[in-house]
Design an enzyme around this catalytic site. Structure first.
Site, PDB file in Angstrom:
ATOM      1  NE  ARG A   1      -3.921   0.247   2.035  1.00 27.09           N
ATOM      2  CZ  ARG A   1      -4.863   0.811   2.862  1.00 27.09           C
ATOM      3  NH1 ARG A   1      -4.719  -0.207   4.289  1.00 27.09           N
ATOM      4  NH2 ARG A   1      -4.740   1.385   2.990  1.00 27.09           N
TER       5      ARG A   1
ATOM      6  CB  CYS B   1      -2.579   3.406   9.649  1.00 23.31           C
ATOM      7  SG  CYS B   1      -3.517   4.350  10.413  1.00 23.31           S
TER       8      CYS B   1
END
Length: 283
Positions: free
Chosen positions: A180, A238
């Site tokens: 990611r 995050c």
């Protein structure tokens, strides 16, 4: 004071003169693993069995505001957060131990919020409920009203501009999975990649196969390898400010203070004017 507590230490504390209040914060990212599979329900799991005396706390409703432009798990309204914590029995003079099913992300979010808003004694059960070998109960306690009044600290919180600045002046860690960060996949947010200048440091690498944190010295070595050490200004983000709280907790275990960008990538990527970096390098 150590920010984590082992299951054996918790058992001893519960039998002591000033036992901690237990908060059960079981939660999972709401993505069905197979078509038709319902999302995880933390309250149902709690009611099926929890550590005796534990009070359930709903991450989505009590540890975050509704999703929107500020991200998928923005900061809760602090008045509402304080009321929720008092209903759960949280008082400033009583130790608090938070746990989840074992991943540690949700428990870390509760730990971070309570610590940042001034509670002096909050710890996370290392390994979560999976590490607990003591009894469980299904009865739901009715705790006495607590007196906790949240008062945000002057440090420890980043907004989007602060995160961007820290990526240039200090160390900004991206706690998501490496793919990611690199922008190879993005299952949730509008675009893949990372904040320019951020360094990849997946939070899953902070724990062993049993879900417990690595030893403090191992964590210090890991963070030093990505540029984060005591005396360095460090921030973490995050996807939505949950797994990053777990990395802030790991940094605390290692003795390294760090700030949390709560909006995280879900806020950053919602604004098309913000720059996005892809690939393995911070850029």
């Amino acid at each position: 004071m150590n920010a984590i507590i082992s299951a054996s230490e918790l058992a001893s504390a519960l039998a002591g003169e000033n036992p901690p209040l237990l908060l059960d914060v079981r939660w999972q990212l709401s993505l069905a693993k197979t078509p038709g599979e319902p999302p995880f329900d933390g309250r149902t799991a709690y009611e099926a069995g929890h550590i005796p005396g534990a009070v359930y706390v709903d991450l989505d409703r009590e540890l975050a505001s509704a999703p929107g432009a500020r991200g998928r798990h923005p900061l809760p309204d602090l008045a509402e957060f304080g009321a929720a914590m008092r209903r759960a029995g949280v008082s400033s003079g009583t130790p608090v131990v938070v746990y989840d099913g074992g991943q540690g992300w949700a428990a870390a979010r509760a730990w971070w919020l309570l610590s940042w808003t001034g509670h002096p004694d909050v710890r996370v059960l290392d390994g979560g409920l999976a590490a607990w070998e003591g009894p469980r109960e299904t009865s739901v306690p009715t705790p006495a009203e607590g007196d906790f009044d949240p008062a945000p600290g002057p440090t420890g919180l980043l907004d989007a501009d602060g995160a961007a600045a820290l990526a240039r002046s200090g160390v900004l860690l991206d706690a998501r999975a490496g793919e990611r960060y690199r922008g190879e996949v993005e299952p949730i947010d509008p675009v893949g990649g990372h904040i320019p200048g951020a360094v990849s440091a997946p939070t899953n690498d902070n724990v062993g196969a049993d879900g417990r944190f690595l030893a403090a010295e191992e964590l210090r070595s890991r963070f030093k390898a990505v540029g984060a050490s005591e005396g360095t200004e460090v921030g973490v983000y995050c996807g939505s400010g949950v797994s990053a709280a777990h990395e802030v907790l790991a940094l605390a275990v290692a003795g390294i203070p760090a700030a949390l960008y709560v909006g995280s990538w879900s806020e950053w990527s919602s604004d098309a004017s913000r720059p996005v970096a892809v690939g393995p390098d911070p850029q």
